[in-house]
Enzyme design. Structure first.
Site, short mmCIF file in Angstrom:
data_model
loop_
_atom_site.label_atom_id
_atom_site.label_comp_id
_atom_site.label_asym_id
_atom_site.label_seq_id
_atom_site.Cartn_x
_atom_site.Cartn_y
_atom_site.Cartn_z
CG HIS A 67 46.87 61.91 63.82
ND1 HIS A 67 45.86 61.10 63.35
CD2 HIS A 67 47.30 61.34 64.96
CE1 HIS A 67 45.68 60.10 64.19
NE2 HIS A 67 46.53 60.21 65.17
CB SER A 112 40.04 56.64 63.04
OG SER A 112 40.96 57.71 63.08
CG HIS A 113 45.05 52.64 64.22
ND1 HIS A 113 45.94 51.62 64.42
CD2 HIS A 113 45.73 53.76 64.53
CE1 HIS A 113 47.10 52.10 64.84
NE2 HIS A 113 47.00 53.41 64.92
CG ASN A 114 40.09 55.28 59.48
OD1 ASN A 114 39.60 54.40 60.16
ND2 ASN A 114 39.60 56.50 59.42
CG HIS A 115 45.24 56.68 56.32
ND1 HIS A 115 45.63 57.99 56.14
CD2 HIS A 115 44.06 56.57 55.70
CE1 HIS A 115 44.71 58.63 55.43
NE2 HIS A 115 43.75 57.79 55.16
CG ASP A 135 43.49 57.52 74.13
OD1 ASP A 135 44.46 58.20 74.51
OD2 ASP A 135 43.17 57.40 72.94
CD GLU A 372 53.17 57.29 65.36
OE1 GLU A 372 52.64 56.40 64.69
OE2 GLU A 372 52.91 58.50 65.21
N GLY A 628 36.34 62.82 71.21
CA GLY A 628 36.33 62.01 70.01
C GLY A 628 37.58 62.24 69.21
CG ASN A 629 40.49 60.52 66.33
OD1 ASN A 629 41.39 61.34 66.50
ND2 ASN A 629 40.59 59.53 65.47
CB SER A 631 40.06 59.89 60.72
OG SER A 631 40.78 59.28 59.68
#
Lengths: 831, 217
Positions: A67, A112-115, A135, A372, A628-629, A631
């Protein structure tokens, strides 16, 4: 809250030569439990010259996680185009930024904040929005819009019209999965199999939509668009990607580099707790297993009210010119924020965790460093301005505290009061994580099972159209976006559902009126609301055009599963086509690469091909990547997700009063099929409803020609010549026609000859899919102008109270009321 | 226009008010209204609205001053969260409960002007339909039957959702009410988001222009 007077600010500590941090080294086994490999642990030992103590091990394990380090994707990402005339800030900062004219820049990024969302959808999605907003304002930009891309498992239990049910209720004879995977249970109507999965997907959808709405609505940032898809492979690993835009004068953009030895590090915002310890950073780097519930305590909890104060406070600090640099706390908390700042400034930091305000007792130093907890910001301030900074943070109730100091040691040294608990070279933490090659290999067997069959083959075209309109990937998105405030801040010229891309006036409405200038503006500006279709210039005050941006986000995974290269190019083109409908010329693009485990050769192949496609499509559409990001490891209990590169694009609109709506606007207008469009049934939505397997590979097409057609449509929209313009996507031409009928509340009569390849019966011409096609309406003169630059086929006229289509052997005559009822199908998911 | 932490439509309201005069923000901790002629309490989520919509803002120092201003006959308009705040502060009748379906809903609605005898509707005509956006989760107006009968009797229902448009389940389709003095008006939909044809509609301007009519008929 009181704070230390300036004479007691944190100062660099004097340590005896050879001092080493206190405490025992947890050792290799604990390092492995935290996700480091044995060779990575050896490398840490080599960099430190000793084994890491607890704080250090926790920090290295996070900074060297996928990550934070992008260790499996960094090499690939380096191949993407990142330069262009409009780029003000490229990849590397908290977000990218493009020039939108007159000294204004728009910052934007998708993340993303998938998990976390798969574990707890409401908070996962809410904090996803909160994180991407931070951000944006970490750059000094005021957040002006949010968009979201959501992917869930199937939610449809059966077909909307039982009469359309297949007579044979077996799955299509296509493909089984790769061995043991069976993401989508064998379908049969009335059978309960799979209902628990569908129920879970509906729960995730509902929670994520509520969470996004809760955060965005409360903080006063409009949600102006998004997309959502429902596909079996997302069932146990949903995707929640959020994109945000911000607005800032170019000269006021602030960087995150910590500089100036002796400058003070101030933390402000929420107090630090145990939430999210080992959260995103660990969650995001391991595949989800069956024990997700065990991970619940690690999901962070968002507080939009706290963030709203944080936005205002941050922008006021920057307005007063009190900061050297600013950084948000996201994944890996203080560890990542502070070390990234030090790395960019090539300095060292001394930080005292005892000074960090807590919201719970008994936190260990390592827990403070990796927490976090949401809604926190870190800034670097010259010593003389610390009091002023803290006074501003007190005004906004986001009390700032000096917790550290910039040093010339090049080391990140952690103290707990007088105790010395950590000492790491900044470059070792930030830059020295090994980068890995991935080993792509095209799979020999299909990876994904065929979707469940929902309708019979060969349904009459009208019935097939109704089934499509009622299916979850095509049905009206209104039940979702009505849960979001799309208009706060008064910039939103085109709301979701009106046009294919959202349109914001930039810099904003204030420049449009003489605020406080008496009643001349109000009284003299009585023009009626623009009709949904007409889009005649709304009479800008003072006569000058009001400029703005068009924004869209897209990323179907199914087409990328069929062909990672072609599918990714398609996603970018679709975004550019959406922008074209509002006359927006691409300025830049942000992407979120959602993929499975890159250490597996077939996932590595998907990722490699997708990035190659992304690069080619960026160059063809003139939209460089601003950031970008990535995941990775998105794999649930039943296998990998569809590879899903989500693309968010921002384009310049010279006059926001001239856009083309989705809906037909005037009786008697001609309807035309426009663009370089060669539809295929193989991957289409109708093929999915018929249980068709995902094809192995998609036909390539002429990328330059398609991009040129999109540009031609954009230029014609800009001239104000078109009454409506809608890009052809899921469900093909006939679905796009129905959407224009529905949005305009005006029927149409259409007749055309089959034009798709090998399409004797007209089926592929109506239901096939490909990039680059548009349904356009307007006068004969307008269409003639467009025909000078791209392919235009007049296929019918606007009018009546239904959609009537003839193409080869296909005929459909559907009343508007029936179209509307089918299209409203998603409403029942939120009843 | 008071600004509470967590307000979010205050800049929109400032812009809208700017169509008819000078407008400025009042900080929530201040008691000084700076000599303004009228006050707009904006929408948003004041203080996070964690207790109940508008509950905390109703207790803020600036609201003390606004209450005095209102009691002296000064024109006050509460929009959305501002309406909730004014109800919580006892300046307007009734209460605003969660929408019938308990969801946040953002939608363009048709409002019917039920009376022009207020400081904020004097420039409208009775029965006029206004196209104005609504966006809220707690907008279901409710009052005990006696109070409802009383305010209906005294013509204090200022706006109703037009036929078929009552999406939140408000009692008697009520979208906005006024106080007995008819100087304080609150409504759930957002007239400040309907002041520019570019962003959808100009129908909300009539509320702000009503102020310029000065004395009511």
């Amino acid at each position: 809250m009181t704070h230390a007077p300036s004479d007691a600010l944190p100062a660099p500590r004097d340590l005896p030569a050879g001092a080493v941090p206190e405490g025992d080294a947890p050792g290799l086994e604990n390092a492995k439990a935290l996700g480091l490999t044995a060779s990575e642990y050896d490398l840490v030992v080599q960099k430190l010259g000793r084994e890491p103590v607890q704080v250090e091990l926790a920090m290295f394990s996070l900074m060297w996680s996928e990550h934070c380090s992008y260790k499996h994707s960094k090499k690939l990402l380096g191949t993407l185009p990142t330069e262009g005339p409009a780029i003000v800030l490229g990849p590397g900062e908290n977000a990218g930024a493009v020039d939108v004219g007159d000294g204004w820049t728009v910052a934007f990024k998708v993340e993303s904040h998938n998990h976390p969302s798969a574990v707890e959808p409401f908070q996962g999605a809410a904090t996803g929005v909160g994180g991407i907003l931070r951000d944006i304002f970490a750059l000094g930009a005021r957040p002006i819009a949010v968009l979201d891309a959501l992917r869930f498992g199937e939610v449809d239990g059966d077909v909307a019209h039982p009469s359309l049910a297949p007579s044979v209720t077996e799955p299509s004879s296509g493909v089984g999965g790769a061995g043991d995977t069976q993401a989508v249970p064998a379908p049969s109507i009335g059978d309960d199999d799979g209902e628990s999965g569908r129920r879970r997907s509906r729960f995730l959808l509902d929670g994520a939509v509520r969470g996004i709405g809760h955060y965005g609505n409360s903080i006063g940032v409009p949600n102006i668009g998004g997309d959502v898809y429902f596909e079996g492979p997302y069932e146990t690993n949903c995707l929640v990607n959020a994109m945000a835009l911000g607005l800032v004068r170019e000269e006021r953009l602030i960087r995150s580099a910590a500089t100036g030895v002796g400058n003070v590090v101030v933390l402000f915002g929420a107090a630090t707790g145990a939430d999210g310890i080992g959260g995103a950073s660990v969650l995001a780097s391991a595949e989800l297993g069956a024990d997700d519930a065990d991970k619940r305590p690690t999901v962070q909890v968002g507080d939009p009210f706290e963030e709203s104060k944080l936005v205002e406070c941050s922008l006021e600090l920057l307005e007063l010119d009190l900061l050297v640099s600013l950084q948000d706390l996201g994944a890996a908390g203080l560890t990542s924020a502070a070390s990234e700042m030090a790395s960019k400034g090539e300095v060292g930091l001394d930080l005292d965790v005892a000074l960090v305000p807590r919201r719970m007792e008994g936190l260990q130093p390592f827990e403070v460093m990796v927490s976090e907890s949401q809604e926190r910001m870190l800034c670097v301030v010259t010593p003389d301005k610390v009091d002023e900074v803290i006074a501003v943070t007190d005004k906004w109730d986001v009390h700032g505290t000096a917790i550290g100091v910039v040093t010339d040691t090049g080391a990140f040294r952690i103290f707990d009061g007088d105790a010395f608990v950590g000492d790491m070279p900044i470059p070792a933490l930030v830059d020295d994580c090994p980068l890995y090659d991935i080993f792509p290999e095209k799979p020999t067997e299909p990876i994904y099972p065929a979707p469940p069959r929902r309708i019979a083959d060969g349904l009459p075209a009208g019935d097939a159209l109704l089934a499509l309109l009622a299916s979850s990937n095509v049905a009206d998105r209104r039940p979702l976006f009505e849960q979001y405030d799309s208009i706060v801040q008064s910039r939103t010229v085109r709301r979701p559902g009106q046009t294919d891309a959202a349109v914001l006036m930039v810099p904003g409405p204030a420049s449009r009126f003489s605020v406080g200038g008496g009643d001349a503006v109000g009284a003299g500006h009585p023009s009626p609301a623009p009709e949904a279709g007409s889009d005649a210039p709304a009479g800008g005050v003072g006569g000058g055009a009001i400029s703005g941006v068009g924004v869209a986000i897209d990323g179907s995974g199914r087409r990328v599963a069929a062909d990672p290269y072609v599918g990714t190019v398609w996603n970018v083109l679709e975004c550019a086509a959406n922008l074209a409908c509002v006359g927006a010329e691409p300025l830049g693009l942000t992407n979120n690469l959602n993929f499975g485990n890159p250490e597996k050769p077939h996932i590595a192949w998907q990722l490699t091909e997708a990035v190659r496609g992304l690069g080619d499509a960026c160059r063809a559409t003139g939209a460089p990547v601003v950031g970008g990001n990535v995941s990775l490891y998105n794999e649930g209990t039943t296998g990998p997700i569809y590879p899903t590169p989500v693309v968010g694009m921002v384009g310049k609109v010279p006059d926001v009063s001239i856009t083309a709506p989705v809906g037909f606007a005037a009786e008697g207008d001609l309807v035309a099929l426009v663009g370089a469009f060669s539809p295929q049934l193989a991957l289409s939505e109708i093929a999915k409803l018929q249980g068709g397997a995902i094809p192995d590979g998609l036909p390539a097409w002429d990328l330059e020609r398609t991009a040129a057609a999109i540009a031609a449509v954009r230029d014609t929209v800009r001239e104000g010549a078109l009454s409506s313009c809608h890009d052809i996507a899921e469900g093909g031409l006939v679905t796009a026609l129905a959407e224009s009928v529905l949005a305009g509340d005006l029927g149409a009569t259409v007749e055309l000859s089959p034009y798709a390849q090998d399409d004797a019966d007209g089926r592929a011409s109506l239901f096939g899919e490909a990039p680059g096609g548009f349904v356009v309406s307007g006068t004969a003169e307008a269409l003639a102008t467009l025909a000078e630059r791209t392919s235009v086929t007049v296929i019918g006229t606007v009018g009546g109270d239904g959609l009537s289509v003839r193409c080869g052997e296909q005929t459909a005559d559907v009343a508007l009321s029936d179209l509307r009822e089918a299209h409203a199908a998603l409403g029942r998911l939120f009843a | 226009m008071p600004q509470f932490p967590g307000s979010c439509d205050e800049v929109d309201a400032l812009l809208a008010a700017g169509h008819v005069g000078d407008a400025e923000l009042l900080w929530h901790r201040d008691r000084d209204l700076k000599g303004v002629d009228a006050v707009v309490v904006p929408g948003g989520f004041s203080y996070g609205d964690y207790l109940r919509a508008g509950a905390i803002a109703g207790l803020s120092p600036v609201m003390d001053a606004i209450a005095d201003f209102a009691r002296d006959g000064g024109p006050v308009l509460g929009i959305c969260n501002g309406f909730q705040v004014l109800c919580a502060a006892g300046l307007l009748p009734g209460a605003l409960l969660q929408n019938a379906d308990r969801r946040f809903v953002s939608r363009q609605v048709q409002l019917s002007v039920e009376t022009t005898e207020t400081d904020w509707t004097a420039a409208a005509t009775e029965g006029q339909l206004l196209s104005i956006p609504a966006k809220h989760q707690s907008g279901r107006w409710w009052a005990p039957s006696e109070l409802h009968a009383e305010i209906a009797d005294q013509d204090q229902i200022v706006f109703r959702y037009a036929a078929g448009g009552n999406f939140n389940g408000s009692l008697d389709d009520v979208a906005g009410v006024c106080n007995e003095g008819r100087n304080v008006v609150g409504l759930m939909p957002h007239p400040e988001h309907a002041v520019d044809a570019l962003t959808g509609s100009t129908d909300g301007l009539v509320l702000f222009r009503s102020l310029l009519q000065g004395a009511r008929a």
